[in-house]
Design a protein around this motif. Structure first.
Motif, PDB file in Angstrom:
ATOM      1  N   UNK A 324     -21.902  26.236  -8.380  1.00 43.63           N
ATOM      2  CA  UNK A 324     -22.769  25.253  -7.722  1.00 43.63           C
ATOM      3  C   UNK A 324     -22.977  25.526  -6.246  1.00 43.63           C
ATOM      4  N   UNK A 325     -22.324  26.567  -5.702  1.00 46.78           N
ATOM      5  CA  UNK A 325     -22.456  26.885  -4.287  1.00 46.78           C
ATOM      6  C   UNK A 325     -21.606  26.030  -3.376  1.00 46.78           C
ATOM      7  N   UNK A 326     -20.699  25.232  -3.952  1.00 48.80           N
ATOM      8  CA  UNK A 326     -19.865  24.334  -3.143  1.00 48.80           C
ATOM      9  C   UNK A 326     -18.534  24.999  -2.829  1.00 48.80           C
ATOM     10  N   UNK A 327     -18.590  26.004  -1.962  1.00 43.96           N
ATOM     11  CA  UNK A 327     -17.396  26.716  -1.530  1.00 43.96           C
ATOM     12  C   UNK A 327     -17.601  27.140  -0.086  1.00 43.96           C
ATOM     13  N   UNK A 328     -16.517  27.548   0.555  1.00 48.27           N
ATOM     14  CA  UNK A 328     -16.610  27.956   1.953  1.00 48.27           C
ATOM     15  C   UNK A 328     -17.347  29.287   2.032  1.00 48.27           C
ATOM     16  N   UNK A 329     -18.429  29.310   2.761  1.00 47.36           N
ATOM     17  CA  UNK A 329     -19.304  30.467   2.794  1.00 47.36           C
ATOM     18  C   UNK A 329     -18.793  31.487   3.817  1.00 47.36           C
ATOM     19  N   UNK A 330     -17.901  32.338   3.358  1.00 51.78           N
ATOM     20  CA  UNK A 330     -17.339  33.417   4.175  1.00 51.78           C
ATOM     21  C   UNK A 330     -17.548  34.733   3.428  1.00 51.78           C
ATOM     22  N   UNK A 331     -17.602  35.872   4.136  1.00 52.37           N
ATOM     23  CA  UNK A 331     -17.730  37.166   3.448  1.00 52.37           C
ATOM     24  C   UNK A 331     -16.536  37.419   2.532  1.00 52.37           C
ATOM     25  N   UNK A 332     -16.807  38.113   1.420  1.00 52.72           N
ATOM     26  CA  UNK A 332     -15.795  38.343   0.397  1.00 52.72           C
ATOM     27  C   UNK A 332     -15.758  39.821   0.010  1.00 52.72           C
ATOM     28  N   UNK A 333     -14.555  40.364  -0.111  1.00 56.79           N
ATOM     29  CA  UNK A 333     -14.313  41.664  -0.730  1.00 56.79           C
ATOM     30  C   UNK A 333     -13.503  41.391  -1.985  1.00 56.79           C
TER      31      UNK A 333
END
Length: 532
Positions: A324-333
Protein backbone atom coordinates in the motif's frame (compact mmCIF):
# COMPACT_ATOMS: atom_id res chain seq x y z
CA UNK A 1 3.30 -35.96 9.39
CA UNK A 2 2.02 -33.63 12.15
CA UNK A 3 2.87 -29.93 12.33
CA UNK A 4 4.73 -30.61 15.57
CA UNK A 5 6.89 -33.07 13.65
CA UNK A 6 7.38 -30.46 10.90
CA UNK A 7 8.53 -27.86 13.41
CA UNK A 8 10.86 -30.36 15.06
CA UNK A 9 12.41 -31.23 11.71
CA UNK A 10 12.78 -27.55 10.83
CA UNK A 11 14.42 -26.82 14.17
CA UNK A 12 16.93 -29.64 13.71
CA UNK A 13 17.59 -28.61 10.12
CA UNK A 14 18.16 -24.98 11.04
CA UNK A 15 20.53 -26.00 13.82
CA UNK A 16 22.45 -28.11 11.35
CA UNK A 17 22.58 -25.22 8.89
CA UNK A 18 23.79 -22.55 11.28
CA UNK A 19 25.06 -23.79 14.64
CA UNK A 20 28.73 -24.32 13.82
CA UNK A 21 29.00 -21.21 11.70
CA UNK A 22 29.30 -18.91 14.69
CA UNK A 23 30.36 -21.26 17.46
CA UNK A 24 33.53 -22.53 15.79
CA UNK A 25 35.42 -19.93 17.80
CA UNK A 26 34.17 -18.08 20.89
CA UNK A 27 33.01 -14.59 19.94
CA UNK A 28 34.86 -13.20 22.93
CA UNK A 29 38.19 -13.82 21.22
CA UNK A 30 39.46 -10.67 19.49
CA UNK A 31 40.04 -10.94 15.78
CA UNK A 32 43.34 -9.06 15.99
CA UNK A 33 45.95 -8.66 18.72
CA UNK A 34 45.41 -5.41 20.63
CA UNK A 35 48.03 -2.80 19.93
CA UNK A 36 48.85 0.69 21.11
CA UNK A 37 46.85 3.22 19.10
CA UNK A 38 46.65 6.99 19.00
CA UNK A 39 42.87 7.09 19.08
CA UNK A 40 41.32 7.10 22.55
CA UNK A 41 39.77 3.91 23.81
CA UNK A 42 37.75 5.72 26.48
CA UNK A 43 34.65 7.48 25.20
CA UNK A 44 32.09 9.57 27.07
CA UNK A 45 28.43 8.67 26.52
CA UNK A 46 25.42 10.27 28.18
CA UNK A 47 25.32 7.34 30.62
CA UNK A 48 29.00 7.43 31.54
CA UNK A 49 32.50 6.64 30.32
CA UNK A 50 33.21 3.39 28.44
CA UNK A 51 36.65 1.91 27.84
CA UNK A 52 37.02 -0.20 24.70
CA UNK A 53 39.94 -2.04 23.09
CA UNK A 54 42.38 -0.92 20.42
CA UNK A 55 43.24 -3.32 17.62
CA UNK A 56 45.24 -3.14 14.43
CA UNK A 57 43.41 -0.36 12.61
CA UNK A 58 40.16 -0.29 14.54
CA UNK A 59 38.62 -0.04 17.99
CA UNK A 60 35.83 -2.04 19.60
CA UNK A 61 33.43 -1.14 22.40
CA UNK A 62 31.47 -4.20 23.47
CA UNK A 63 28.63 -4.88 25.85
CA UNK A 64 27.30 -1.30 26.11
CA UNK A 65 23.78 -1.25 27.61
CA UNK A 66 21.21 0.61 25.52
CA UNK A 67 18.21 -0.24 27.74
CA UNK A 68 17.50 -1.38 31.28
CA UNK A 69 17.67 -5.13 31.99
CA UNK A 70 14.21 -6.59 31.12
CA UNK A 71 13.95 -8.60 34.32
CA UNK A 72 11.35 -8.94 37.08
CA UNK A 73 8.47 -6.58 36.40
CA UNK A 74 10.21 -5.46 33.20
CA UNK A 75 9.99 -8.94 31.70
CA UNK A 76 7.54 -8.39 28.81
CA UNK A 77 7.58 -4.62 29.17
CA UNK A 78 8.69 -2.09 26.56
CA UNK A 79 12.41 -1.29 26.91
CA UNK A 80 13.21 1.31 29.55
CA UNK A 81 16.22 3.66 29.51
CA UNK A 82 19.50 2.25 30.77
CA UNK A 83 20.80 3.55 34.09
CA UNK A 84 23.94 5.63 34.16
CA UNK A 85 27.15 4.66 35.96
CA UNK A 86 30.03 6.36 37.69
CA UNK A 87 33.67 5.77 36.84
CA UNK A 88 34.70 3.97 33.66
CA UNK A 89 32.74 0.97 32.40
CA UNK A 90 34.85 -1.73 30.79
CA UNK A 91 33.67 -2.43 27.25
CA UNK A 92 36.28 -4.94 26.13
CA UNK A 93 34.14 -8.09 26.13
CA UNK A 94 30.65 -8.80 24.83
CA UNK A 95 27.78 -9.08 27.27
CA UNK A 96 25.56 -12.13 27.50
CA UNK A 97 23.42 -13.15 24.57
CA UNK A 98 19.67 -12.93 25.13
CA UNK A 99 18.05 -16.15 26.41
CA UNK A 100 18.04 -18.89 23.79
CA UNK A 101 18.61 -22.62 23.40
CA UNK A 102 22.04 -23.99 22.52
CA UNK A 103 23.05 -23.50 18.91
CA UNK A 104 24.71 -20.38 17.57
CA UNK A 105 25.58 -19.45 21.15
CA UNK A 106 27.48 -22.42 22.64
CA UNK A 107 25.45 -23.76 25.54
CA UNK A 108 22.70 -21.23 24.91
CA UNK A 109 21.89 -18.45 27.37
CA UNK A 110 19.51 -17.84 30.26
CA UNK A 111 20.68 -14.29 31.09
CA UNK A 112 17.91 -11.73 30.62
CA UNK A 113 20.28 -8.81 31.26
CA UNK A 114 21.15 -8.79 27.58
CA UNK A 115 20.07 -5.52 25.98
CA UNK A 116 23.55 -4.47 24.94
CA UNK A 117 25.24 -3.47 21.72
CA UNK A 118 28.76 -3.43 20.29
CA UNK A 119 30.51 -0.67 18.34
CA UNK A 120 33.36 -1.18 15.87
CA UNK A 121 34.96 1.99 14.55
CA UNK A 122 38.01 2.66 12.37
CA UNK A 123 41.14 3.76 14.17
CA UNK A 124 42.50 7.28 14.10
CA UNK A 125 41.57 10.58 15.60
CA UNK A 126 38.00 11.83 15.30
CA UNK A 127 37.41 12.33 11.54
CA UNK A 128 36.82 15.76 10.03
CA UNK A 129 33.45 14.45 8.86
CA UNK A 130 31.50 11.88 10.90
CA UNK A 131 31.42 8.41 9.40
CA UNK A 132 28.34 6.62 8.12
CA UNK A 133 26.82 4.13 10.55
CA UNK A 134 25.62 0.58 9.85
CA UNK A 135 23.36 -0.92 12.54
CA UNK A 136 23.30 -4.71 12.16
CA UNK A 137 20.39 -6.89 13.31
CA UNK A 138 21.32 -10.56 13.54
CA UNK A 139 19.25 -13.44 12.19
CA UNK A 140 18.26 -16.70 13.84
CA UNK A 141 14.51 -17.07 13.42
CA UNK A 142 13.82 -14.53 16.18
CA UNK A 143 14.91 -17.33 18.51
CA UNK A 144 18.72 -17.46 18.46
CA UNK A 145 21.69 -15.19 17.74
CA UNK A 146 23.78 -12.41 19.22
CA UNK A 147 25.28 -9.19 17.96
CA UNK A 148 28.70 -10.23 19.25
CA UNK A 149 28.76 -13.14 16.77
CA UNK A 150 29.48 -10.65 13.98
CA UNK A 151 33.06 -9.33 13.98
CA UNK A 152 32.68 -6.25 11.79
CA UNK A 153 36.26 -4.98 11.63
CA UNK A 154 36.68 -5.62 7.88
CA UNK A 155 33.56 -3.62 7.08
CA UNK A 156 34.64 -0.82 9.41
CA UNK A 157 38.23 -0.52 8.21
CA UNK A 158 37.78 -1.09 4.47
CA UNK A 159 34.52 0.79 4.24
CA UNK A 160 35.29 3.61 6.66
CA UNK A 161 32.05 3.14 8.57
CA UNK A 162 31.03 2.66 12.20
CA UNK A 163 29.25 -0.67 12.72
CA UNK A 164 26.86 -1.32 15.60
CA UNK A 165 25.69 -4.89 16.30
CA UNK A 166 22.68 -5.35 18.55
CA UNK A 167 21.20 -7.89 20.95
CA UNK A 168 17.41 -7.89 21.16
CA UNK A 169 14.97 -10.08 23.08
CA UNK A 170 14.28 -13.41 21.40
CA UNK A 171 11.85 -16.29 21.55
CA UNK A 172 8.92 -16.09 23.92
CA UNK A 173 10.71 -13.41 25.94
CA UNK A 174 10.80 -11.19 22.87
CA UNK A 175 7.53 -11.99 21.13
CA UNK A 176 4.99 -13.32 23.65
CA UNK A 177 1.48 -12.03 23.11
CA UNK A 178 -1.25 -12.19 25.72
CA UNK A 179 -4.57 -10.46 26.22
CA UNK A 180 -4.12 -7.21 28.09
CA UNK A 181 -0.31 -7.22 27.77
CA UNK A 182 0.92 -3.91 26.28
CA UNK A 183 3.56 -4.48 23.65
CA UNK A 184 2.32 -7.99 22.89
CA UNK A 185 4.23 -9.73 20.13
CA UNK A 186 6.72 -6.94 19.46
CA UNK A 187 9.09 -6.58 22.45
CA UNK A 188 12.10 -7.62 20.34
CA UNK A 189 11.20 -5.05 17.67
CA UNK A 190 10.81 -2.40 20.39
CA UNK A 191 14.31 -3.28 21.60
CA UNK A 192 15.66 -2.66 18.11
CA UNK A 193 14.04 0.77 18.10
CA UNK A 194 15.58 1.53 21.50
CA UNK A 195 18.99 0.61 20.08
CA UNK A 196 18.39 2.95 17.13
CA UNK A 197 17.48 5.76 19.52
CA UNK A 198 20.75 5.07 21.38
CA UNK A 199 22.61 5.35 18.07
CA UNK A 200 20.98 8.67 17.25
CA UNK A 201 21.96 10.01 20.68
CA UNK A 202 25.41 8.47 21.24
CA UNK A 203 27.15 7.43 18.05
CA UNK A 204 28.72 10.84 17.48
CA UNK A 205 31.06 10.14 20.41
CA UNK A 206 32.40 7.14 18.44
CA UNK A 207 32.95 9.14 15.25
CA UNK A 208 29.65 8.15 13.64
CA UNK A 209 27.13 10.33 11.86
CA UNK A 210 23.81 10.15 13.68
CA UNK A 211 22.07 11.43 10.55
CA UNK A 212 23.49 8.81 8.22
CA UNK A 213 22.31 5.51 9.71
CA UNK A 214 21.74 2.37 7.64
CA UNK A 215 19.64 -0.35 9.27
CA UNK A 216 20.78 -3.75 8.01
CA UNK A 217 20.12 -7.39 8.80
CA UNK A 218 19.98 -10.94 7.48
CA UNK A 219 17.18 -13.53 7.69
CA UNK A 220 15.12 -12.63 10.79
CA UNK A 221 17.33 -9.54 11.02
CA UNK A 222 16.44 -8.68 7.42
CA UNK A 223 12.77 -9.19 8.14
CA UNK A 224 13.22 -6.97 11.20
CA UNK A 225 14.33 -4.24 8.80
CA UNK A 226 11.08 -4.81 6.88
CA UNK A 227 9.13 -4.50 10.12
CA UNK A 228 10.92 -1.28 11.02
CA UNK A 229 10.19 0.09 7.53
CA UNK A 230 6.51 -0.56 8.28
CA UNK A 231 6.47 0.60 11.92
CA UNK A 232 5.29 4.17 12.55
CA UNK A 233 7.35 4.18 15.77
CA UNK A 234 10.63 3.90 13.86
CA UNK A 235 10.08 7.09 11.87
CA UNK A 236 13.27 9.12 11.74
CA UNK A 237 15.45 6.43 13.31
CA UNK A 238 17.31 5.33 10.13
CA UNK A 239 18.07 6.71 6.69
CA UNK A 240 18.67 3.64 4.51
CA UNK A 241 17.92 -0.08 4.69
CA UNK A 242 19.75 -3.30 3.76
CA UNK A 243 17.69 -6.51 3.68
CA UNK A 244 19.54 -9.81 3.24
CA UNK A 245 17.47 -12.99 2.83
CA UNK A 246 14.53 -11.57 4.75
CA UNK A 247 11.96 -10.60 2.11
CA UNK A 248 9.24 -8.32 3.40
CA UNK A 249 6.52 -10.34 1.66
CA UNK A 250 7.18 -13.60 3.52
CA UNK A 251 4.16 -15.75 4.34
CA UNK A 252 3.35 -17.27 7.71
CA UNK A 253 1.98 -20.41 6.06
CA UNK A 254 5.42 -21.18 4.63
CA UNK A 255 7.62 -22.11 7.59
CA UNK A 256 11.11 -21.35 6.26
CA UNK A 257 11.40 -17.58 5.71
CA UNK A 258 10.63 -15.16 8.56
CA UNK A 259 7.21 -13.52 8.59
CA UNK A 260 4.71 -11.85 10.88
CA UNK A 261 1.39 -13.16 12.20
CA UNK A 262 -1.85 -11.46 13.27
CA UNK A 263 -2.06 -10.53 16.94
CA UNK A 264 -4.88 -13.05 17.40
CA UNK A 265 -2.60 -15.86 16.21
CA UNK A 266 0.23 -14.64 18.44
CA UNK A 267 -2.13 -14.56 21.44
CA UNK A 268 -3.20 -18.14 20.78
CA UNK A 269 0.47 -19.15 20.71
CA UNK A 270 0.98 -17.26 23.97
CA UNK A 271 -1.92 -19.11 25.58
CA UNK A 272 -0.34 -22.42 24.57
CA UNK A 273 3.02 -21.35 25.99
CA UNK A 274 1.45 -20.30 29.29
CA UNK A 275 -0.15 -23.73 29.61
CA UNK A 276 3.09 -25.56 28.83
CA UNK A 277 4.95 -23.37 31.32
CA UNK A 278 2.51 -24.31 34.07
CA UNK A 279 0.75 -20.94 34.21
CA UNK A 280 -2.33 -21.54 32.09
CA UNK A 281 -4.71 -21.92 35.03
CA UNK A 282 -3.07 -19.34 37.30
CA UNK A 283 -5.23 -16.54 38.69
CA UNK A 284 -2.76 -14.01 37.23
CA UNK A 285 -1.17 -15.65 34.21
CA UNK A 286 1.33 -12.88 33.53
CA UNK A 287 2.48 -12.74 37.16
CA UNK A 288 3.03 -16.49 37.03
CA UNK A 289 4.97 -16.22 33.76
CA UNK A 290 7.14 -13.42 35.15
CA UNK A 291 8.13 -15.71 38.01
CA UNK A 292 8.83 -18.69 35.75
CA UNK A 293 12.49 -19.68 35.29
CA UNK A 294 13.95 -18.86 31.89
CA UNK A 295 14.71 -22.52 31.30
CA UNK A 296 11.02 -23.39 31.65
CA UNK A 297 10.04 -20.69 29.15
CA UNK A 298 12.64 -21.85 26.65
CA UNK A 299 11.41 -25.42 26.96
CA UNK A 300 7.80 -24.30 26.40
CA UNK A 301 8.35 -22.27 23.24
CA UNK A 302 8.10 -23.90 19.82
CA UNK A 303 10.31 -23.38 16.77
CA UNK A 304 11.04 -19.98 15.33
CA UNK A 305 9.11 -16.99 16.64
CA UNK A 306 7.17 -14.39 14.65
CA UNK A 307 6.39 -10.75 15.42
CA UNK A 308 2.73 -9.82 15.68
CA UNK A 309 1.00 -7.22 13.55
CA UNK A 310 -2.30 -5.44 14.22
CA UNK A 311 -0.37 -4.00 17.17
CA UNK A 312 0.56 -0.40 18.08
CA UNK A 313 4.18 -0.92 17.03
CA UNK A 314 3.32 -2.87 13.85
CA UNK A 315 -0.20 -1.87 12.77
CA UNK A 316 0.03 -3.69 9.43
CA UNK A 317 1.72 -6.79 8.13
CA UNK A 318 4.97 -5.53 6.52
CA UNK A 319 3.98 -7.04 3.16
CA UNK A 320 0.65 -5.23 3.23
CA UNK A 321 2.28 -1.97 4.34
CA UNK A 322 4.74 -2.10 1.46
CA UNK A 323 2.02 -3.06 -1.03
CA UNK A 324 0.00 0.00 0.00
CA UNK A 325 3.04 2.31 0.08
CA UNK A 326 2.68 2.90 3.83
CA UNK A 327 6.32 2.50 4.81
CA UNK A 328 9.27 4.76 5.50
CA UNK A 329 10.51 5.91 2.12
CA UNK A 330 14.26 5.36 2.34
CA UNK A 331 16.66 3.82 -0.23
CA UNK A 332 16.91 0.03 0.00
CA UNK A 333 19.55 -2.55 -0.93
CA UNK A 334 18.16 -6.07 -0.79
CA UNK A 335 18.78 -9.56 -2.08
CA UNK A 336 18.93 -13.27 -1.49
CA UNK A 337 21.21 -16.21 -2.21
CA UNK A 338 21.05 -18.44 -5.26
CA UNK A 339 20.51 -21.66 -3.27
CA UNK A 340 18.72 -20.40 -0.15
CA UNK A 341 16.83 -23.60 0.50
CA UNK A 342 19.61 -26.16 0.15
CA UNK A 343 20.70 -26.06 3.79
CA UNK A 344 17.19 -26.80 5.02
CA UNK A 345 16.69 -29.53 2.45
CA UNK A 346 19.97 -31.16 3.47
CA UNK A 347 19.06 -30.99 7.17
CA UNK A 348 15.60 -32.43 6.58
CA UNK A 349 17.04 -35.28 4.52
CA UNK A 350 19.70 -35.99 7.15
CA UNK A 351 16.97 -36.06 9.80
CA UNK A 352 15.59 -39.18 8.10
CA UNK A 353 13.28 -37.76 5.46
CA UNK A 354 14.59 -38.83 2.04
CA UNK A 355 13.34 -37.08 -1.09
CA UNK A 356 12.85 -39.62 -3.87
CA UNK A 357 10.38 -39.96 -6.72
CA UNK A 358 8.26 -42.11 -4.43
CA UNK A 359 8.31 -39.78 -1.40
CA UNK A 360 8.38 -36.40 -3.11
CA UNK A 361 4.63 -35.74 -3.08
CA UNK A 362 4.33 -36.57 0.63
CA UNK A 363 7.32 -34.38 1.49
CA UNK A 364 5.96 -31.48 -0.56
CA UNK A 365 2.54 -31.84 1.08
CA UNK A 366 4.13 -31.74 4.53
CA UNK A 367 5.75 -28.36 3.98
CA UNK A 368 3.26 -26.88 1.49
CA UNK A 369 -0.07 -28.18 2.81
CA UNK A 370 -2.45 -25.86 0.93
CA UNK A 371 -4.96 -27.87 -1.13
CA UNK A 372 -3.57 -28.74 -4.53
CA UNK A 373 -0.31 -26.91 -3.92
CA UNK A 374 1.82 -30.01 -3.41
CA UNK A 375 0.68 -31.65 -6.64
CA UNK A 376 1.38 -28.46 -8.58
CA UNK A 377 4.85 -28.23 -7.02
CA UNK A 378 5.67 -31.83 -7.95
CA UNK A 379 4.63 -31.15 -11.54
CA UNK A 380 6.68 -27.95 -11.72
CA UNK A 381 9.71 -29.47 -9.96
CA UNK A 382 9.90 -33.15 -10.88
CA UNK A 383 12.25 -35.36 -8.89
CA UNK A 384 14.24 -37.95 -10.76
CA UNK A 385 16.23 -40.78 -9.28
CA UNK A 386 19.21 -38.88 -7.86
CA UNK A 387 18.29 -35.19 -7.70
CA UNK A 388 15.76 -35.10 -4.87
CA UNK A 389 17.80 -32.96 -2.49
CA UNK A 390 18.62 -30.10 -4.90
CA UNK A 391 15.06 -30.08 -6.22
CA UNK A 392 13.64 -29.81 -2.70
CA UNK A 393 16.18 -27.08 -1.96
CA UNK A 394 15.12 -25.17 -5.06
CA UNK A 395 11.48 -25.35 -4.01
CA UNK A 396 12.25 -24.01 -0.53
CA UNK A 397 14.50 -21.28 -1.87
CA UNK A 398 12.25 -20.15 -4.70
CA UNK A 399 9.02 -20.15 -2.68
CA UNK A 400 10.38 -18.56 0.48
CA UNK A 401 13.20 -16.29 -0.67
CA UNK A 402 13.93 -15.71 -4.36
CA UNK A 403 10.40 -14.94 -5.52
CA UNK A 404 9.27 -13.02 -2.42
CA UNK A 405 12.48 -10.97 -2.76
CA UNK A 406 11.60 -10.23 -6.38
CA UNK A 407 8.12 -9.16 -5.32
CA UNK A 408 9.50 -7.01 -2.51
CA UNK A 409 11.83 -5.37 -5.04
CA UNK A 410 8.90 -4.70 -7.37
CA UNK A 411 6.80 -3.14 -4.62
CA UNK A 412 9.53 -1.04 -3.06
CA UNK A 413 11.02 0.22 -6.32
CA UNK A 414 7.70 1.81 -7.24
CA UNK A 415 8.27 4.18 -4.32
CA UNK A 416 12.00 4.36 -3.46
CA UNK A 417 15.43 3.68 -5.00
CA UNK A 418 16.19 -0.06 -4.77
CA UNK A 419 19.34 -2.04 -5.59
CA UNK A 420 18.92 -5.82 -5.71
CA UNK A 421 21.56 -8.56 -5.65
CA UNK A 422 21.78 -12.33 -5.78
CA UNK A 423 24.73 -13.93 -4.00
CA UNK A 424 25.80 -16.78 -6.28
CA UNK A 425 29.14 -18.22 -5.15
CA UNK A 426 28.49 -21.92 -5.68
CA UNK A 427 31.68 -22.72 -3.78
CA UNK A 428 30.97 -20.51 -0.76
CA UNK A 429 32.78 -21.79 2.35
CA UNK A 430 30.52 -24.16 4.30
CA UNK A 431 28.90 -22.91 7.47
CA UNK A 432 28.69 -26.37 8.99
CA UNK A 433 31.01 -29.25 9.71
CA UNK A 434 30.46 -32.65 8.14
CA UNK A 435 29.53 -33.60 4.61
CA UNK A 436 26.07 -32.65 3.31
CA UNK A 437 24.08 -35.16 1.25
CA UNK A 438 24.53 -32.98 -1.87
CA UNK A 439 26.52 -29.83 -2.78
CA UNK A 440 24.88 -26.82 -1.14
CA UNK A 441 26.03 -24.09 -3.52
CA UNK A 442 25.17 -20.65 -2.09
CA UNK A 443 22.68 -21.49 0.69
CA UNK A 444 21.04 -19.35 3.35
CA UNK A 445 23.52 -17.18 5.27
CA UNK A 446 26.46 -18.11 3.01
CA UNK A 447 27.06 -14.45 2.11
CA UNK A 448 27.75 -13.51 5.74
CA UNK A 449 31.44 -14.59 5.88
CA UNK A 450 32.12 -12.18 3.02
CA UNK A 451 30.98 -9.27 5.21
CA UNK A 452 31.84 -10.43 8.75
CA UNK A 453 34.21 -12.74 10.59
CA UNK A 454 31.58 -14.98 12.16
CA UNK A 455 32.35 -16.06 15.70
CA UNK A 456 35.50 -13.93 15.65
CA UNK A 457 37.38 -15.85 12.97
CA UNK A 458 37.69 -15.44 9.20
CA UNK A 459 36.61 -18.20 6.86
CA UNK A 460 39.08 -19.75 4.45
CA UNK A 461 38.55 -17.88 1.19
CA UNK A 462 40.32 -18.19 -2.14
CA UNK A 463 41.95 -15.13 -3.68
CA UNK A 464 38.91 -14.68 -5.93
CA UNK A 465 36.56 -14.98 -2.95
CA UNK A 466 38.59 -12.37 -1.07
CA UNK A 467 38.11 -10.04 -4.02
CA UNK A 468 34.38 -10.72 -3.95
CA UNK A 469 34.30 -10.01 -0.20
CA UNK A 470 36.09 -6.70 -0.75
CA UNK A 471 33.68 -5.75 -3.53
CA UNK A 472 30.64 -6.62 -1.41
CA UNK A 473 31.95 -4.53 1.49
CA UNK A 474 32.61 -1.70 -0.97
CA UNK A 475 29.03 -1.95 -2.25
CA UNK A 476 27.44 -2.16 1.19
CA UNK A 477 29.43 0.72 2.67
CA UNK A 478 29.12 2.95 -0.39
CA UNK A 479 25.37 2.51 -0.06
CA UNK A 480 25.62 3.46 3.61
CA UNK A 481 27.57 6.57 2.63
CA UNK A 482 25.69 7.82 -0.45
CA UNK A 483 22.52 5.68 -0.81
CA UNK A 484 24.13 4.26 -3.98
CA UNK A 485 26.37 1.13 -3.92
CA UNK A 486 28.41 2.21 -6.91
CA UNK A 487 31.98 3.36 -6.50
CA UNK A 488 35.04 3.95 -8.67
CA UNK A 489 36.59 0.50 -8.19
CA UNK A 490 33.54 -1.81 -8.36
CA UNK A 491 31.58 -3.19 -11.33
CA UNK A 492 28.62 -0.95 -12.10
CA UNK A 493 25.38 -1.89 -10.32
CA UNK A 494 22.22 -0.81 -12.09
CA UNK A 495 18.91 -0.31 -10.33
CA UNK A 496 17.13 -1.90 -13.29
CA UNK A 497 18.76 -5.33 -13.01
CA UNK A 498 19.87 -7.85 -10.40
CA UNK A 499 23.58 -7.79 -9.52
CA UNK A 500 24.82 -11.39 -9.45
CA UNK A 501 27.68 -11.71 -6.95
CA UNK A 502 30.15 -14.53 -7.65
CA UNK A 503 33.97 -14.66 -7.54
CA UNK A 504 35.40 -12.75 -10.52
CA UNK A 505 31.93 -12.80 -12.09
CA UNK A 506 29.96 -9.81 -10.83
CA UNK A 507 27.44 -9.19 -13.56
CA UNK A 508 23.98 -7.75 -14.03
CA UNK A 509 21.31 -10.31 -14.79
CA UNK A 510 17.63 -10.13 -15.56
CA UNK A 511 16.89 -13.85 -15.51
CA UNK A 512 16.23 -14.54 -11.83
CA UNK A 513 12.44 -14.64 -12.13
CA UNK A 514 12.62 -17.35 -14.79
CA UNK A 515 15.39 -19.31 -13.11
CA UNK A 516 13.48 -19.39 -9.83
CA UNK A 517 10.06 -20.26 -11.31
CA UNK A 518 8.54 -17.00 -10.04
CA UNK A 519 5.76 -17.13 -12.63
CA UNK A 520 4.69 -20.42 -11.09
CA UNK A 521 4.81 -19.18 -7.50
CA UNK A 522 3.04 -15.94 -8.34
CA UNK A 523 0.29 -17.97 -9.97
CA UNK A 524 -0.49 -19.85 -6.78
CA UNK A 525 -3.14 -18.48 -4.44
CA UNK A 526 -1.63 -15.86 -2.13
CA UNK A 527 -3.02 -13.98 0.87
CA UNK A 528 -4.81 -10.68 0.32
CA UNK A 529 -2.10 -8.75 2.15
CA UNK A 530 0.09 -8.66 -0.94
CA UNK A 531 2.61 -11.19 0.31
CA UNK A 532 3.98 -14.01 -1.77
Amino acid sequence: MTMHRVLTILGCALTAVLATAWSAAPPTQPAARPTQAAAPTTVRTHHGLVRGAAHDGYRTFEGIPYAAPPVGRLRWAPPRPAAGWSGVREATRPASACPQPAGEVPGGSTDEDCLHLNVTTPDGARPAHPRPVVVWLHGGGFTTGAGSSYDAHRMATRGGVVVVTVNYRLGALGFLAHTGLPGSGTFGLADQQAALRWVRAEIGAFGGDAHQVTLAGESAGGYSVCAQLASPASAGLFDRAIIESGPCTGRADRPFAPSAVPLSTARATGTDLAAKAGCGSARDVMACLRRAPVTRLLAAQEGDQQPAYATPLLPRDPGAAITSGRFHHVPVLLGSNHDEGNGWAAGIIQAGNPVTPGTWLDVAATFFPSPGEAKAIVREYPVHRTDGGPVFGAVIGDANFACPTARTDHLLSAQVPVWRYEFADEHAPPLTSGTPPFPLGAPHASELPYLFDLGGRPRDLTAAQHRLADTMIDYWTAFARTADPNGPSSPHWSRRTVQSLAPDHIVATGTTRTRHHCGFWNGLTTPDNGSG
